[in-house]
Scaffold this motif. Structure first.
Motif, PDB file in Angstrom:
ATOM      1  N   GLY A 179       0.709  -1.309  -0.067  1.00  0.00           N
ATOM      2  CA  GLY A 179      -0.107  -0.044  -0.093  1.00  0.00           C
ATOM      3  C   GLY A 179       0.913   1.344   0.158  1.00  0.00           C
ATOM      4  O   GLY A 179       2.003   1.224   0.021  1.00  0.00           O
ATOM      5  N   PRO A 180       0.146   2.476  -0.190  1.00  0.00           N
ATOM      6  CA  PRO A 180       0.883   3.723  -0.229  1.00  0.00           C
ATOM      7  C   PRO A 180       1.215   4.407   0.922  1.00  0.00           C
ATOM      8  O   PRO A 180       0.216   4.097   1.574  1.00  0.00           O
ATOM      9  CB  PRO A 180      -0.060   4.632  -1.391  1.00  0.00           C
ATOM     10  N   MET A 181       2.246   5.239   1.001  1.00  0.00           N
ATOM     11  CA  MET A 181       2.286   5.810   2.459  1.00  0.00           C
ATOM     12  C   MET A 181       1.146   6.930   2.458  1.00  0.00           C
ATOM     13  O   MET A 181       0.355   7.570   1.234  1.00  0.00           O
ATOM     14  CB  MET A 181       3.632   6.841   2.142  1.00  0.00           C
ATOM     15  N   PRO A 182       0.840   7.638   3.565  1.00  0.00           N
ATOM     16  CA  PRO A 182      -0.185   8.677   3.557  1.00  0.00           C
ATOM     17  C   PRO A 182       0.350  10.047   2.933  1.00  0.00           C
ATOM     18  O   PRO A 182       1.509  10.011   2.642  1.00  0.00           O
ATOM     19  CB  PRO A 182      -0.308   8.980   4.964  1.00  0.00           C
ATOM     20  N   SER A 183      -0.744  10.838   2.378  1.00  0.00           N
ATOM     21  CA  SER A 183      -0.184  11.962   1.434  1.00  0.00           C
ATOM     22  C   SER A 183       0.758  12.865   2.199  1.00  0.00           C
ATOM     23  O   SER A 183       0.449  13.004   3.353  1.00  0.00           O
ATOM     24  CB  SER A 183      -1.335  12.657   0.906  1.00  0.00           C
ATOM     25  N   GLY A 184       1.732  13.386   1.477  1.00  0.00           N
ATOM     26  CA  GLY A 184       2.529  14.375   2.196  1.00  0.00           C
ATOM     27  C   GLY A 184       2.694  15.600   1.366  1.00  0.00           C
ATOM     28  O   GLY A 184       1.361  15.995   1.014  1.00  0.00           O
ATOM     29  N   LEU A 185       3.855  16.097   1.253  1.00  0.00           N
ATOM     30  CA  LEU A 185       3.665  17.719   0.355  1.00  0.00           C
ATOM     31  C   LEU A 185       2.982  17.590  -1.038  1.00  0.00           C
ATOM     32  O   LEU A 185       3.198  16.614  -1.548  1.00  0.00           O
ATOM     33  CB  LEU A 185       4.931  17.878   0.246  1.00  0.00           C
ATOM     34  N   PRO A 186       2.037  18.416  -1.137  1.00  0.00           N
ATOM     35  CA  PRO A 186       1.422  18.357  -2.682  1.00  0.00           C
ATOM     36  C   PRO A 186       2.318  18.125  -3.910  1.00  0.00           C
ATOM     37  O   PRO A 186       3.532  18.725  -3.831  1.00  0.00           O
ATOM     38  CB  PRO A 186       0.718  19.600  -2.755  1.00  0.00           C
ATOM     39  N   ALA A 191       7.105  19.775  -7.165  1.00  0.00           N
ATOM     40  CA  ALA A 191       7.616  19.734  -8.713  1.00  0.00           C
ATOM     41  C   ALA A 191       8.183  21.629  -8.739  1.00  0.00           C
ATOM     42  O   ALA A 191       9.308  21.556  -9.425  1.00  0.00           O
ATOM     43  CB  ALA A 191       6.754  19.614  -9.718  1.00  0.00           C
ATOM     44  N   ARG A 192       7.608  22.222  -7.893  1.00  0.00           N
ATOM     45  CA  ARG A 192       7.871  23.668  -8.063  1.00  0.00           C
ATOM     46  C   ARG A 192       9.450  23.918  -7.431  1.00  0.00           C
ATOM     47  O   ARG A 192      10.289  24.704  -7.950  1.00  0.00           O
ATOM     48  CB  ARG A 192       6.843  24.338  -7.504  1.00  0.00           C
ATOM     49  N   ILE A 193       9.577  23.284  -6.224  1.00  0.00           N
ATOM     50  CA  ILE A 193      10.620  23.343  -5.702  1.00  0.00           C
ATOM     51  C   ILE A 193      11.969  22.748  -6.384  1.00  0.00           C
ATOM     52  O   ILE A 193      13.037  23.209  -6.659  1.00  0.00           O
ATOM     53  CB  ILE A 193      10.765  22.823  -4.216  1.00  0.00           C
ATOM     54  N   GLU A 206      16.536  23.684   1.131  1.00  0.00           N
ATOM     55  CA  GLU A 206      15.136  23.878   0.994  1.00  0.00           C
ATOM     56  C   GLU A 206      14.732  22.603   0.049  1.00  0.00           C
ATOM     57  O   GLU A 206      13.526  22.140   0.209  1.00  0.00           O
ATOM     58  CB  GLU A 206      14.842  25.129  -0.012  1.00  0.00           C
ATOM     59  N   LEU A 207      15.358  22.179  -0.602  1.00  0.00           N
ATOM     60  CA  LEU A 207      15.183  20.900  -1.675  1.00  0.00           C
ATOM     61  C   LEU A 207      15.132  19.959  -0.757  1.00  0.00           C
ATOM     62  O   LEU A 207      14.053  19.120  -0.884  1.00  0.00           O
ATOM     63  CB  LEU A 207      16.216  20.757  -2.673  1.00  0.00           C
ATOM     64  N   LEU A 208      15.795  19.645   0.037  1.00  0.00           N
ATOM     65  CA  LEU A 208      15.829  18.380   1.122  1.00  0.00           C
ATOM     66  C   LEU A 208      14.573  18.576   1.790  1.00  0.00           C
ATOM     67  O   LEU A 208      13.938  17.465   2.138  1.00  0.00           O
ATOM     68  CB  LEU A 208      17.024  18.267   1.660  1.00  0.00           C
ATOM     69  N   GLU A 209      14.243  19.556   2.393  1.00  0.00           N
ATOM     70  CA  GLU A 209      13.130  19.925   3.386  1.00  0.00           C
ATOM     71  C   GLU A 209      11.776  19.476   2.411  1.00  0.00           C
ATOM     72  O   GLU A 209      10.805  18.578   3.015  1.00  0.00           O
ATOM     73  CB  GLU A 209      12.923  21.025   3.718  1.00  0.00           C
ATOM     74  N   SER A 210      11.698  19.940   1.243  1.00  0.00           N
ATOM     75  CA  SER A 210      10.626  19.510   0.370  1.00  0.00           C
ATOM     76  C   SER A 210      10.431  17.834   0.092  1.00  0.00           C
ATOM     77  O   SER A 210       9.415  17.525  -0.076  1.00  0.00           O
ATOM     78  CB  SER A 210      10.653  20.437  -1.070  1.00  0.00           C
ATOM     79  N   GLU A 211      11.635  17.445  -0.483  1.00  0.00           N
ATOM     80  CA  GLU A 211      11.918  15.981  -0.667  1.00  0.00           C
ATOM     81  C   GLU A 211      11.327  15.127   0.651  1.00  0.00           C
ATOM     82  O   GLU A 211      10.545  14.095   0.526  1.00  0.00           O
ATOM     83  CB  GLU A 211      12.992  15.526  -1.123  1.00  0.00           C
ATOM     84  N   SER A 212      11.664  15.638   1.689  1.00  0.00           N
ATOM     85  CA  SER A 212      11.781  14.871   2.913  1.00  0.00           C
ATOM     86  C   SER A 212       9.835  14.978   3.405  1.00  0.00           C
ATOM     87  O   SER A 212       9.489  13.737   3.929  1.00  0.00           O
ATOM     88  CB  SER A 212      12.358  15.405   4.089  1.00  0.00           C
ATOM     89  N   GLY A 340      -2.462  14.878 -13.168  1.00  0.00           N
ATOM     90  CA  GLY A 340      -3.269  15.834 -12.427  1.00  0.00           C
ATOM     91  C   GLY A 340      -2.355  16.214 -11.279  1.00  0.00           C
ATOM     92  O   GLY A 340      -1.095  15.701 -10.848  1.00  0.00           O
ATOM     93  N   GLN A 341      -3.070  16.720 -10.424  1.00  0.00           N
ATOM     94  CA  GLN A 341      -2.532  17.139  -8.979  1.00  0.00           C
ATOM     95  C   GLN A 341      -2.788  16.217  -7.913  1.00  0.00           C
ATOM     96  O   GLN A 341      -1.998  16.156  -6.978  1.00  0.00           O
ATOM     97  CB  GLN A 341      -2.642  18.452  -8.804  1.00  0.00           C
ATOM     98  N   ALA A 342      -3.755  15.607  -8.058  1.00  0.00           N
ATOM     99  CA  ALA A 342      -4.076  14.403  -6.946  1.00  0.00           C
ATOM    100  C   ALA A 342      -2.843  13.232  -6.817  1.00  0.00           C
ATOM    101  O   ALA A 342      -2.190  13.010  -7.739  1.00  0.00           O
ATOM    102  CB  ALA A 342      -5.564  13.831  -7.325  1.00  0.00           C
ATOM    103  N   ASP A 343      -3.003  12.488  -5.871  1.00  0.00           N
ATOM    104  CA  ASP A 343      -2.268  11.360  -5.686  1.00  0.00           C
ATOM    105  C   ASP A 343      -3.073  10.235  -5.508  1.00  0.00           C
ATOM    106  O   ASP A 343      -4.356  10.236  -5.689  1.00  0.00           O
ATOM    107  CB  ASP A 343      -1.155  11.497  -4.273  1.00  0.00           C
ATOM    108  N   VAL A 344      -2.300   9.041  -5.315  1.00  0.00           N
ATOM    109  CA  VAL A 344      -3.126   7.784  -5.561  1.00  0.00           C
ATOM    110  C   VAL A 344      -4.147   7.682  -4.195  1.00  0.00           C
ATOM    111  O   VAL A 344      -5.038   6.732  -4.447  1.00  0.00           O
ATOM    112  CB  VAL A 344      -2.276   6.474  -5.475  1.00  0.00           C
ATOM    113  N   ASN A 345      -3.653   8.162  -3.068  1.00  0.00           N
ATOM    114  CA  ASN A 345      -4.739   8.363  -1.797  1.00  0.00           C
ATOM    115  C   ASN A 345      -6.114   8.938  -2.079  1.00  0.00           C
ATOM    116  O   ASN A 345      -7.140   8.412  -1.928  1.00  0.00           O
ATOM    117  CB  ASN A 345      -4.109   8.669  -0.664  1.00  0.00           C
TER     118      ASN A 345
END
Length: 623
Positions: A179-186, A191-193, A206-212, A340-345
């Motif tokens: 199963g998938p992890m719960p949703s995180g950063l949109p 992608a913007r960061i 800033e990049l590492l904070e976004s990815e984490s 799109g912008q949604a995720d699998v959750n």
């Protein structure tokens, strides 16, 4: 049934007839030789259960009880596979309650493309699929098992496990997701960061904070890439339980589904009384269902390789023309990142697999009569969803329509009338392109090329401002024989940045892109590859190339004779062949087939043998 679905399926059946007949004959012969430990001598059997508890040993001595072989891809570095750490205990207890047993038959490697993206280890990624298949085969070769449970999720792991399941097709097989992890950063913010970092506008902190914040917990990454495409295809082929693909890890429902998967594997075994081997469950119709699901969902381009290799392992010959023809009639029903912008959750909450399957059945785009791990057909059981009533797992009929039409729509109101995957042909060879996330105005690009021998060279050119123009970036010598065909997803922020600045930009490569291929048009998997003297090896900086994903053409715009007379460029590939174990894969680089053949190192299984069979031998196999 949709006429195109019927026609393509029949064409695949006819094309595969001799190969499939030989496959089935071999699976039946293996069954006759013995599918469980009853065929083992006493010394063999004693070795097989020496480490078991006294009660399990007693059960294993009884050849009329089922013993399940667990193939697991557990490791605790990879978030998608970390939850599998506790699955064997859950499975063993469930088997004991059924008067049966379960043993971990073997572990297989599970590498993360997210960790190796843009790194030397990515050059082992594609070959890990066939290594996984071989590893699983070694585990199952002990012949102690009446059925197999395959624990896997991500990119090359599921295709590798599927290949192994097909080659042990005399055994029933159930695939068990985490199963998938719960949703995180949109995803849009992530992608913007990334793009800001590529432009030098934000720093590494800033990049590492976004990815984490995006990849933050156990479970599959939540964008719709290869891993989640795998899950969708396993369910739509009936190898997962209904509605089980996108239930989050470490929840009571997830555990209950794992228990039920164990019970189904036992019931599908010969001692369980409902013998349903893999080879009888998975046929051309099931493979077509997987392809339709991939197209309707805007799934990963990696499966233009993997699904061909998977089908081949089951004696079925699939090609890119099948993808292309079905893509023209299968509508796009999902908008999950990168489409799109949604995720699998969000997709799962909107109605998920039961709604998607219901809609595709409504459109006559699935073979609803295929057999599944439930013992019922797809149409009978896969429009249902699992729920817990107290401690009891039950299935209820799923939603009649999506709760969020912006994420999951119906067959009458698709996001696009086609599946968003096209085959490209022309004087530069043959490849594929995913356009589901590409804006219509960028689906035809004509521009001069800039040729690169690797992705680092493109990054350097970008940083030096050399790509500030309309450009088609050609990254060649990235095919399976050259360096293992790595993904080139690291290029996405750079090319995306150029696109956002108003330039007309595309990528052409004999390598792969990520399963999350996005807004930049990318002609990938070009074959013949440059290493083999493919046309990409004759391109030079400044050549005008036209990429037309609407008509399916990819061409260099110059005199044909002049282009054909050009010498092929050469590349120093030695740097790709040593370090981080890459030298151990030299044999696989030598053996690997072309992209359209699935980039397989197995030599086509029965295909070569069928070609050399006499007419009498083919007729004998068919009968």
């Amino acid at each position: 049934m949709h006429t195109t679905l019927t026609r393509v399926t029949q064409r695949i059946i006819e094309r595969s007839a001799s190969r499939r007949a030989l496959y089935e004959a071999r699976m039946q012969a293996q069954h006759r030789r013995g599918v469980h430990r009853g065929a083992l001598d006493c010394g063999n059997l004693a070795h097989g259960f020496a480490a078991c508890s006294a009660s399990d040993k007693q059960q294993l001595k009884l050849t009329n009880s089922a013993n399940l072989g667990i193939i697991t891809s557990y490791n605790d570095m990879l978030s998608a596979h970390q939850p599998f750490e506790r699955f064997p205990d859950v499975i063993r207890e469930a088997a004991r309650r059924m008067g049966s047993t379960a043993q971990v038959a073997g572990g297989v490697p599970a590498m993360c493309d997210g960790v190796t993206q843009g790194q030397p280890g990515m050059e082992l990624s594609l070959f890990s699929r066939d290594s996984i298949a071989r590893g699983a085969a070694i585990g199952l070769s002990h012949n102690m098992f009446d059925a197999a449970l395959f624990l896997g999720v991500c990119d090359k792991i599921i295709p590798g496990l599927f290949i192994a399941a097909a080659r042990f097709g005399h055994l029933p097989a159930v695939f068990v997701p985490a199963g998938p992890m719960p949703s995180g950063l949109p995803n849009k913010e992530k992608a913007r960061i990334r793009q800001k970092f590529a432009e030098g506008k934000v720093g590494r902190a800033e990049l590492l904070e976004s990815e984490s914040a995006s990849y933050h917990a156990p479970g599959t990454c939540t964008f719709y890439g290869t891993a989640n495409s795998n899950q969708l295809m396993m369910e739509i082929m009936g190898l997962h339980l209904p509605g089980s693909s996108f239930v989050n890890p470490n929840t009571p429902l997830r555990d209950a589904l794992t228990v039920h998967a164990t019970e189904r594997a036992i019931k599908n075994s010969e001692p369980g009384g409902g013998y349903l081997p893999f080879w009888q469950q998975i046929d051309a119709r099931a493979i077509v269902n997987a392809l339709v699901g991939l197209l309707a969902s805007g799934g990963s381009t990696n499966h233009t390789l993997h699904l061909i290799a998977m089908a081949g392992a089951a004696g079925i010959t699939l090609n890119w023309d099948d993808f292309d023809e079905l893509s023209a009639v299968v509508p796009s029903l999902m908008h999950v990142y990168p489409s799109g912008q949604a995720d699998v959750n969000h997709f799962h909450a909107a109605g998920g697999m039961s709604v998607l399957i219901r809609e595709l059945l409504k459109g006559g785009l699935l073979h609803g009569d295929i057999l599944t791990a439930t013992g019922k057909t797809l149409a009978e059981s896969y429009t249902q969803e699992p729920f817990l009533e107290g401690d009891q797992l039950v299935w209820r009929e799923g939603l009649i329509q999506s709760l969020d039409p912006g994420v999951l729509t119906d067959i009458e109101h698709p996001f696009s009338p086609t599946g968003g995957l096209a085959v490209l042909d022309g004087n530069l060879g043959r490849g594929v392109i995913k356009v589901s996330a590409v804006k219509p105005e960028f689906r035809i690009i004509e521009a001069p090329v800039r040729v690169f021998a690797d992705q680092e060279a493109l990054k350097t050119a970008f940083n030096h401002g050399e790509l500030e123009r309309d450009v088609i970036a050609v990254v060649r010598f990235q095919g399976p024989r050259a360096n293992g065909m790595p993904e080139l997803h690291k290029l996405t922020p750079y090319l995306g940045s150029l696109l956002d600045r108003g330039f007309r930009v595309a990528l052409v490569t004999d390598g792969r892109m990520s399963g999350a291929s996005g807004k930049v048009p990318a002609a990938i998997h070009m074959t013949p590859e440059a290493m083999d003297g493919g046309p990409l090896a004759r391109l030079r900086d400044g050549d005008m190339v036209r990429l037309d994903s609407v008509s399916g053409h990819l061409e260099v715009l110059m005199d044909a004779e002049e282009f054909a007379a050009r010498p092929c460029a050469q590349a120093d590939l030695e740097q790709y062949h040593h370090g981080l174990g890459r030298e151990m894969f030299a044999g696989m680089r030598h053996l690997v087939g072309s992209a359209e053949e699935g980039a397989s190192t197995f030599g086509g299984f029965e295909a070569a043998e069928v070609t050399s069979m006499s007419a009498d031998e083919r007729q004998h196999a068919l009968s």
